[in-house]
Scaffold this active site. Sequence first.
Site, mmCIF file in Angstrom:
data_model
loop_
_atom_site.group_PDB
_atom_site.id
_atom_site.type_symbol
_atom_site.label_atom_id
_atom_site.label_comp_id
_atom_site.label_asym_id
_atom_site.label_seq_id
_atom_site.Cartn_x
_atom_site.Cartn_y
_atom_site.Cartn_z
ATOM 1 N N GLU A 129 40.837 39.364 26.676
ATOM 2 C CA GLU A 129 40.149 39.232 27.958
ATOM 3 C C GLU A 129 41.182 39.590 29.002
ATOM 4 O O GLU A 129 42.167 38.878 29.194
ATOM 5 C CB GLU A 129 39.603 37.812 28.139
ATOM 6 C CG GLU A 129 38.523 37.726 29.213
ATOM 7 C CD GLU A 129 39.078 37.258 30.545
ATOM 8 O OE1 GLU A 129 39.161 38.116 31.449
ATOM 9 O OE2 GLU A 129 39.416 36.089 30.671
ATOM 10 N N CYS A 167 39.837 35.315 36.660
ATOM 11 C CA CYS A 167 39.482 36.672 36.244
ATOM 12 C C CYS A 167 38.119 37.099 36.767
ATOM 13 O O CYS A 167 37.878 38.287 36.958
ATOM 14 C CB CYS A 167 39.536 36.785 34.726
ATOM 15 S SG CYS A 167 38.495 35.589 33.874
ATOM 16 N N ASN A 187 46.490 30.773 34.805
ATOM 17 C CA ASN A 187 45.500 30.479 35.846
ATOM 18 C C ASN A 187 44.489 29.409 35.419
ATOM 19 O O ASN A 187 43.985 28.661 36.253
ATOM 20 C CB ASN A 187 44.788 31.748 36.301
ATOM 21 C CG ASN A 187 43.955 32.378 35.201
ATOM 22 O OD1 ASN A 187 44.443 32.565 34.085
ATOM 23 N ND2 ASN A 187 42.716 32.700 35.491
#
Length: 470
Positions: free
Chosen positions: A249, A283, A151
Amino acid sequence: MSLPTMQTLAGGRWIGGDDWIDVFDPADVREPYLRVPALTAERVTAIYADAEAGFAVWRATSAITRSAILAKASALLRIRNAEIADAIVRENGKSEVEARVEAEKAADFFDYYAGAGRDGYGSLIHDVRPDTRTGYQREPLGVVLAVTPWNDPLITPARKLAPALAAGNAVVLKPASETPTSALYLARALHDAGVPAGVVNVVTGRTAEISDALLDDPRIAAVSFTGGNEVGEALRVRLAARGVRFQSELGGKNASVVLAGANLPKTVTAVVAAAFGQAGQRCTATSRLLVDRAVHDEFLPLLLAEIAKLRLGPLVSRARQRDVVAHIDLAVKQGAVVALGGTEVPGPGCHVEPTVLTGVTVDMDVWREEVFGPVLAVRVVDGLDEAITAVNDTRYGLAAAVFTDSLAAAHRFLAEVDCGQIAVNTTTSGWDVHQPFGGFRHSGSPFKEQGPEAMRFYTKVKTFAIHFGS
């Protein structure tokens, strides 16, 4: 006609492969447009040997010289911004503006850590013994494996490599197979800036074929991973048995809260940016929206009108498109109402309409599970207490925002919401390179990324005492 190819960087050399991975443009996935090497497990093992040799050179290089090389890499990323942004657009589907910002931000990381690498790396501490000088110093860990997602194909590698290299480590980078070319442009900038052979290596390959070689090599000192929870939690367990340091993460189910008294037009602008930037594929995207009943009927039409103007870029792949639509269909089956959007866009690309779901309840999957697409689930709440409870009612803890004109409400939200990133009257996304970044609970490990906190992960502490008396 054969497809163009890009080589990968291993041991200071640009290499191809006996086999290749196709890379697709998500705006038109009918045919691949590029190929990158599909490295073998044996080649991956050889890369770790290269990285071990590179680390011996890099750790012995002065911090001042290392910083100068990182600064040069930053300059090259800025010079090549347009070319790199084009690559991000082509493999990921971001808009040109988003891609140019990503390329610029990647350069910022190397600027920041070029400076941080020149800072102090330890301290003196008092000692009860006479004629004794005691202190501690930070040292690099060794060979670091960085596993990055599709992403943010340039920012996330930069977020990991810049502090790792500033601290004196060597890095093996495994980018997502959907978006490998951004990482190769980053490696090119570092290589051209003068990073010694073996210090930066990029593994392109099919995960199923190389995962054991990639993860189980005894030379790995640390792993930094950004991606999904299922993979991240399995990695944590797998690495813990060997005492390998792990930073992660992971997912998020980020919430924005709109309270009575908020500036509604400005709040609409912020929420739309937070929820639908990068087609919701980040995110920190807002995916849950909690609106105070006192302003709900006024706020929702403003929000829908603004979202209806959007023309989003594609999702990264057909698989991602199908998954997002499946989330929407399940939400409707469970009782949610599609207030806007709700379907894929026909054509050769991987587009999904910007979607708003109302009538959402806490027992619906769309309220609990990360969608990672342009889908916003809306609930009504009665006041700040209920909003804080709802924000915290998740296994995740990455980012949250509140929109309010009350300083007291802002401070309560900051104190009581259990997330790593809190925003007041601004978006859940947009954290800068010098600001520590990371989530709580199932959103990540205790080690933060970015800012001075990142250097804690990429270094170990050695304490010393020197007796200088007779």
